[in-house]
Scaffold this active site. Sequence first.
Site, PDB file in Angstrom:
ATOM      1  N   ASN A 223      47.918  22.496  54.471  1.00 25.43           N
ATOM      2  CA  ASN A 223      47.736  21.498  55.520  1.00 25.43           C
ATOM      3  C   ASN A 223      48.423  20.204  55.136  1.00 25.43           C
ATOM      4  OD1 ASN A 223      45.846  18.933  55.362  1.00 25.43           O
ATOM      5  ND2 ASN A 223      45.004  20.415  53.904  1.00 25.43           N
TER       6      ASN A 223
ATOM      7  N   PHE B   5      44.896  12.824  57.463  1.00 24.37           N
ATOM      8  CA  PHE B   5      43.727  12.033  57.886  1.00 24.37           C
ATOM      9  C   PHE B   5      43.758  11.735  59.386  1.00 24.37           C
ATOM     10  CE2 PHE B   5      42.966   9.728  53.492  1.00 24.37           C
ATOM     11  CZ  PHE B   5      42.540  10.931  52.940  1.00 24.37           C
TER      12      PHE B   5
ATOM     13  N   SER C  76      43.921  13.183  48.674  1.00 28.06           N
ATOM     14  CA  SER C  76      44.703  13.937  49.651  1.00 28.06           C
ATOM     15  C   SER C  76      46.180  13.744  49.342  1.00 28.06           C
ATOM     16  CB  SER C  76      44.428  13.439  51.067  1.00 28.06           C
ATOM     17  OG  SER C  76      45.453  13.905  51.933  1.00 28.06           O
TER      18      SER C  76
ATOM     19  N   ASN D 252      48.438  13.996  51.506  1.00 31.38           N
ATOM     20  CA  ASN D 252      49.120  13.822  52.791  1.00 31.38           C
ATOM     21  C   ASN D 252      49.150  12.395  53.327  1.00 31.38           C
ATOM     22  OD1 ASN D 252      49.634  16.619  52.853  1.00 31.38           O
ATOM     23  ND2 ASN D 252      47.535  16.958  53.533  1.00 31.38           N
ATOM     24  N   THR D 253      48.640  11.448  52.562  1.00 23.54           N
ATOM     25  CA  THR D 253      48.821  10.034  52.895  1.00 23.54           C
ATOM     26  C   THR D 253      49.689   9.464  51.787  1.00 23.54           C
ATOM     27  OG1 THR D 253      46.712   9.822  54.059  1.00 23.54           O
ATOM     28  CG2 THR D 253      47.663   7.791  53.175  1.00 23.54           C
TER      29      THR D 253
ATOM     30  N   LYS E 176      36.481  11.878  44.892  1.00 24.88           N
ATOM     31  CA  LYS E 176      37.111  13.197  45.050  1.00 24.88           C
ATOM     32  C   LYS E 176      38.509  13.161  44.465  1.00 24.88           C
ATOM     33  CE  LYS E 176      37.843  17.048  48.209  1.00 24.88           C
ATOM     34  NZ  LYS E 176      37.434  17.653  49.485  1.00 24.88           N
TER      35      LYS E 176
ATOM     36  N   ASN F 270      40.427  18.515  45.312  1.00 20.78           N
ATOM     37  CA  ASN F 270      41.153  18.574  46.573  1.00 20.78           C
ATOM     38  C   ASN F 270      42.202  19.697  46.514  1.00 20.78           C
ATOM     39  OD1 ASN F 270      42.216  17.655  49.164  1.00 20.78           O
ATOM     40  ND2 ASN F 270      41.415  15.631  48.642  1.00 20.78           N
TER      41      ASN F 270
END
Length: 348
Positions: A115, A119, A182, A184-185, A224, A253
Amino acid sequence: SNLNFYPLVRPLLFRMDAETAHHKTLDMLSKASRVNLLKSCLLGDVPQIPKKVMGLTFLNPVGLAAGLDKNGEFIDPLGALGFGFIEVGTVTPKPQDGNPKPRLFRIPERQCLINRMGFNNQGLDTFLANVQKHRYRDHGGILGLNIGKNAATPMENAVDDYLIGLRGVYPHADYITINISSPNTENLRALQGEDELDQLLGALTEERKKLSQEHGKHVPLLLKIAPDISEEQCIAICNIVRKYNLDGVIATNTTLSRDYVKGLNNADEKGGLSGPPVHAMSLEVIKTLRRHLGPDIAIIGVGGISNGRHAVEKIEAGADLVQIYTGLIYQGPQLVKNCVNALKTIHI
């Protein structure tokens, strides 16, 4: 008494784009829970094996990981699947669309997902309105709220976004997760660096002191972290977690590594990989955390749990609780019960 419908539904869902299937599933779940279908035939009873962690009593140690219900819209229907706790979010202060679609990909040969959602969420105000509507906590369910930063917020102002999130979610959470892992940021994972983390946790624990006085309750704060960290980085994180007396760490994660899926369709998509390969990685992180955090700081083990045995391995590595997500997509709700039953046998 337990019919497992999921194998019948899964082929239909897997014909759709992954994100569309995700929304469809949550929608079906929501409808089923309104007519009480879930309790009566989908589940049979998930046994209770109460466990006290971070001053909270969990009816069982199997939770839902963040990311499945980003806006806190499906807490009750998800709760009906038998989870001992549910974590919703990641929420950012302002609403944001996340990355362009498609951004969620299956690798069914290996039961993995990739993925790069980024966010995507409706922002703090909508999230808090949603979170106040559910009944899950009235039945002993534990609710974790997971906070992050907006993509548009410059990294030097990242702390401000987390402070806004902390203040917003504090009165409504059983525990709060600071998501700095994450992939993805852009640059988010840089917050795991020693100086950045020290500054972030310093500000957040300072703010929590005020909030706990204001609201008359101490809400546990967890961090996390990513599986893609070296042992040295992990030890540095442990030192800072202890310095600020954080209540726990969630490990881990998604991963940037692709070894497990090399050459398969979708394997080269950008984003975080979840599923079986993360299990082994998270076990290493959990063991290091437990060695350096001592016995009193909670560890929630997450990543690649696809059967009860995996849940047991997380606990044996040093985790107090576990969470699932990707395994649920491939195995269906039966996985919750399988994990709880497996943990019941080892007298956690």
